[in-house]
Design an enzyme around this catalytic site. Structure first.
Site, PDB file in Angstrom:
ATOM      1  N   GLY A   1       0.803  -1.216   0.000  1.00 21.60           N
ATOM      2  CA  GLY A   1       0.000   0.000   0.000  1.00 21.60           C
ATOM      3  C   GLY A   1       0.834   1.263   0.000  1.00 21.60           C
ATOM      4  CB  SER A   2       1.156   4.227  -1.040  1.00 16.95           C
ATOM      5  OG  SER A   2       1.895   3.326  -1.810  1.00 16.95           O
TER       6      SER A   2
END
Length: 761
Positions: A217-218
């Protein structure tokens, strides 16, 4: 392209004494120089040139210096030669595909190479981009010829070779397709008529398999003027959570053509443009989007002919492609693996997603269409972002190129605006089309995982078109979520719905994402933390927010976990724990091992309320047997490992680089920690490495000042080469919670105490 072929000139290292730093020669005064590289602290290169060819030249040379083996491994992969040099086994190259073996990887990429699809798309990159790529090839080859590599990962390896422009384009094409055909390689390369029956639970299993693939993710948080303190007009946090090993690492640089082009930040290895970064006036980052970039079709086969299918009552012959790859044998000799693969008008035949079969029977078969199968436009997207002067320029770049392959964009500008945009490559599968054309599997799978399975026997069930899209089959920008505000916009890998909690985004197609559903603990932490500081944000407070390592899940459930625990030192540690994942925190490791066992089931007494999405669900149900078992198992696990239940996190979470143990803060993103890391658990030692997590981090403040206020950190450091001085230096900074000062303007670069200049002639 200027200078092509003149790649074996002398490398001049200019060591500057202190008195010369103030009058260091500008590029215009450096006679015969094709590119100038100014290295500042931690080996960060600031590359200047008079042309785009020169920028690429400097970038290719400097990138090869730091990561030659990883880059060469990528070119080996897209050249479909892994089996020739490494044998058919192995695990492929996870940076570029989901292939479970070198042979599967080679068949996939040889199929692409034989098809000529990349060559057919070379009209897409603009002239300046082609010049950058050409220069990059020269620079990479120059470094390889003159220096080779000291990295034991590929020292003296026969597969490390000079490259050509097509290698670079094939590599970038593979990156664009990693969320579609790249992810589904195994089901493509073995597709043959086989019979069988579609499992009754196929939709649920495929949904689970795809969810597991999407755990990387981020975070991106953009705060505009209404959310910042007086001294800054906007602040951006860019915090991608990418792999710590392999070819999807980031690498940091600044690219400058004086007076024309100036961008600083980081990009994935082999991408000679800035993908996450800033200019003088704007800053942007990306996060993985929930939009699905591929879809399936089920085709009806012609009776008695498994290689023909029917569209609108008319038979069409599948196209056959013979694919051959060389394979190293146990005795060192080479043999050839040859197979024939088939495609339809919708795309290649596929017979599985992960270990879930999609049977190719006597009556039907499944085919894959990837929205990025015709995308080399991404290069133009980032070229335009590298020149943006405000968020409107960023918006224009995203909409006009429609080339960003699988990410959201979050951005700010000097005018105090914040942008969220999910304008990217998305199949033109509207809710109406899915409702009208879904097969029985498709009706389940589209709802569960946004994967369309459409009836290929009807021509009207093909992907649609929008007038504002750059090509047929893609959703146009007008259908995709996009918002500009002056308070904030953010994303932490949930759907676009709550990019701003006060201004929910709705009305977009289901294939893009959901609305009105539970947000992840990390999204809730991002929203709550941002709203807590609105009106007061500075670059300093943004850095503190990230490295505070607060766990939203712990805030919701740690008190209840302590209740389950009862009495004793571990229970006392949980009660007194500050709910963060710092090196000194006690009780955090116990809570992590407990929380990671809870799963997505009904563990909360108060369920989700769409009217209060930031604070629901809540109140852990301590009477739920799943909860109590998870805690008991966590206690047993730490006890078996010899780890005290109230141990300090830093004593049992670390990475080891060149024999040195480096303690690490943070924890899994599932715990609602923004600075997320995915640890590798050793049942005898605790968390001993990270699979992925915070990688290139930037905090950028923009105001009326000439230079952006920037801090960065490459958590795993610039180089994957253990012989490099920049193999672990920033990793140690990360351990201590320290940052690297951003040096964007000339004065900042020239005042670096570690300035070193290399002129490439």
């Amino acid at each position: 392209m200027g200078g092509r072929g003149r790649i074996f000139g002398r490398v001049t290292a200019v060591a500057l004494v202190a008195s010369a730093v103030l009058t260091a020669p500008a590029l215009a005064d450096t006679h015969g120089t094709r590119a100038l590289i100014r290295y500042t602290e931690h080996g960060i290169p600031h590359i200047s040139a008079k042309s785009f060819d020169g920028l690429g030249y400097g970038y290719g040379f400097a990138a090869a210096k730091d990561n030659l083996c990883e880059l060469a491994n990528g070119y080996l992969t897209v050249d479909a030669k892994r089996s020739k040099y490494l044998g058919p086994g192995g695990s492929g190259n996870s940076a570029l595909s989901g292939a479970d073996s070198n042979l599967a990887s080679d068949v996939h990429f040889q199929r692409i190479n034989d098809s000529g699809v990349v060559e057919s798309l070379l009209h897409q990159p603009r002239r300046e981009v082609k010049e950058i790529v050409g220069g990059y090839v020269d620079g990479y080859n120059k470094y390889l010829k003159e220096h080779g590599t000291q990295d034991p990962a590929c020292r003296d390896a026969g597969w490390v070779r000079p490259i050509t422009d097509i290698d670079v384009y094939r590599h970038l094409y593979a990156i664009a397709g990693i969320s579609g055909q790249g992810e589904l390689v195994n089901g493509l390369v073995g597709a043959q008529p086989s019979g069988g029956v579609l499992p009754e639970d196929a939709a649920a299993r495929i949904s689970t398999a795809l969810a597991e693939e999407g755990t990387i993710g981020s975070n991106g948080i953009a705060v505009g003027k209404a959310g910042t303190a007086a001294e800054q007009d906007s602040v951006l946090l860019g915090n991608p959570h990418f792999p710590w090993q392999g070819g999807r690492r980031f690498w940091q640089a600044q690219l400058t053509i004086p007076g024309r082009f100036n961008a600083s930040g980081a990009s994935l290895l082999g991408m000679p443009l800035i993908q996450i970064g800033h200019t003088r006036d704007t800053a942007w980052t990306h996060t993985f989007s929930t939009a699905r970039t591929f879809g399936l079709f089920e085709v009806k086969l012609t009776p008695g002919d498994q290689l023909s299918y029917v569209v609108d009552g008319q038979p069409e012959k599948m196209s056959a492609q013979k694919v051959s790859v060389e394979v190293k044998q146990p005795d060192g000799s080479l043999a050839t693996d040859t197979r024939t693969l088939y495609s339809t008008r919708y795309g290649p035949v596929i017979t599985g997603v992960g270990d879930i079969p999609l049977p190719w029977t006597t009556t039907s078969a499944y085919t894959l269409r990837d929205g990025n199968a015709t995308n080399l436009r991404a290069l133009n997207s980032w070229f335009d972002l590298n020149q943006a002067q405000d968020v409107e320029d960023i918006s224009k770049a995203l909409k006009s190129t429609l080339g960003v392959p699988w990410v959201n964009t979050i951005a700010t500008d000097r005018h105090g605006k914040a942008l969220y945009s999910d304008v990217q490559v998305v199949p033109h599968v509207t809710d109406e089309l899915a409702d009208r054309c879904s097969t029985p599997l498709g009706r389940q799978l589209f709802q569960a995982a946004q994967v369309s399975v459409l009836d290929g026997s009807q021509g009207t069930c093909a992907w649609g078109s929008d007038a504002d899209a750059v090509e047929p089959g893609l959703l146009g920008p007008g259908r995709l979520p996009h918002q500009i505000r002056d308070d904030y916009e953010l994303n932490a890998n949930d759907s676009p719905w709550l990019a701003n909690a006060g201004a929910p985004l709705t009305g977009y197609p289901w294939i893009v994402g959901d609305t009105g559903t539970t947000r992840s603990p990390r999204t809730r932490e991002a929203l709550i933390s941002t709203e807590e500081q609105l009106g007061e944000f500075t670059t300093a407070s943004m850095k503190e927010l990230l490295f505070g390592d607060r766990s939203r899940l712990a805030l919701l459930a740690a008190d209840a976990a302590a209740e389950v625990c009862g009495t004793g030192p571990a229970c006392d540690a949980l009660r007194s724990w500050d709910r963060t994942y710092t090196l000194e925190s006690r009780g955090s490791l116990l809570f992590e091992r407990f929380a990671m066992r809870l799963g997505p089931g009904p563990i909360w007494k108060v369920g989700f309320d769409p009217a209060d999405p930031l604070h629901t669900p809540n109140t852990l149900d301590t009477q739920n047997p799943v909860v109590r078992k998870a805690f008991d198992d966590a206690v047993a696990e730490l006890t078996a490992a010899g780890i005290p239940l109230d141990a300090k996190l830093g004593d049992h979470q670390s990475v080891t680089r060149n024999g040195k143990r480096i303690p690490m803060h943070s924890g899994p993103g599932q715990l609602g920690i923004l600075n997320a890391m995915a640890p590798v658990w050793d049942p005898k030692a605790g968390n001993v490495d990270f699979v992925h997590g915070s990688s290139f981090i930037q905090v950028v403040g923009l105001s009326g000042k000439a230079c952006p206020d920037t801090s960065t950190l490459m958590t795993y450091s610039q180089s994957a080469d253990p012989t490099s001085p920049h193999f672990a230096d920033q990793t140690e900074l990360y351990s201590r919670g320290e940052w690297v000062r951003g040096r964007f303007c000339e004065g900042d670069i020239l005042s670096s105490p570690e300035l070193r200049i290399v002129a490439l002639r």
